[in-house]
Scaffold this active site. Sequence first.
Site, PDB file in Angstrom:
ATOM      1  CG  ASP A  98      52.373  52.999  31.310  1.00 58.36           C
ATOM      2  OD1 ASP A  98      52.965  52.329  30.369  1.00 58.36           O
ATOM      3  OD2 ASP A  98      51.197  52.964  31.716  1.00 58.36           O
ATOM      4  CG  HIS A 298      57.555  51.696  31.340  1.00 59.11           C
ATOM      5  ND1 HIS A 298      57.547  52.368  30.314  1.00 59.11           N
ATOM      6  CD2 HIS A 298      56.426  51.185  31.952  1.00 59.11           C
ATOM      7  CE1 HIS A 298      56.012  52.680  30.184  1.00 59.11           C
ATOM      8  NE2 HIS A 298      55.425  52.059  31.283  1.00 59.11           N
TER       9      HIS A 298
END
Length: 323
Positions: A98, A298
């Site tokens: 991320d 994610h």
Amino acid sequence: MVSRSIKTDELTLQIQDAGEGPLVILLHGFPDLSIGWQHQIKALAEAGYHAVAPDLRGYGGTGGPQTASAYSIFSLVGDVVALVEALGETRAVVIGHDWGAALAWHCALLRPDMFHAVMALSVPFQPRRTKGPPTEAMRYLSQKRGDGLLYMAAFADPDAHVIMDADPEAALRKMFWSFDGATADEDRASGFIPDGQDFLSAIPDSATVPPWMSDDHFQRYVAAFRAGGFERPVHWYRKIDANWQRTRWLQGRQIAVPACFMVGSNDPVRQYAGQHEVELREWVPDLRGMTVVPGAGHWINQEQPEVVNAAILGFLWDLSLRR
């Protein structure tokens, strides 16, 4: 895995630390912490590497300055350089997820002498573009799609963190759930906030903690963000345009070191950063692996740790970094 503090010239970093051997630095994203790398730290230590994951500037046990001006990409890269030095090393492989992936790419871009290989999860390298600032491009993309404002542009608002600070437990539960691969397609976040809603109100109150996260693990996040708040982590987003303005000299520069990239097939980030996956080999000439993990969302390193661990160790083996 040992949790300890290590002092650098500017911050005292809280780190998770295990193993001996070649140094591997693991950088988390938003809204994450060093503990998100627990599976990778264990695997790396057992394989003969020194794995170190810090709570990054503004997060958890590290904390940091209150003002947004202290969260430029140069300060963030400087923190990782200082960590390597404080550990008594001169070189490291850097791995990020991320925002930590964006930071890892910039570590390799700015200090390839120190960060001699890079691996990124979820966020591909995004070269500086002549058109900017980036939040304007985000607003244009949002307008073109017609389904609301991209959350990264919304986070530039000086009060964006307030709704998260109001109930950190609900905020974290919603964010983990809505970006998770196990969440139903129709409930998974797109990253765009519909008109008339905010980042959290757009996610159902029925959101639950993802199946891969124990209650004890989740409560460690809740305690950290209750104590430290969301304002400083959100500062990272508030510096996106300033970072673009200050990096004209990086225009056209490629990643020169060996690299590897992984992303989950169900990662919402692909809806707004997917074009950079297509261009990745153009900007990362020594790309030694590019993997899309079926079913993963994610939080790929926590959702499917065995797959990620195997890819990391394979990459390190390919670099001839082995015990």
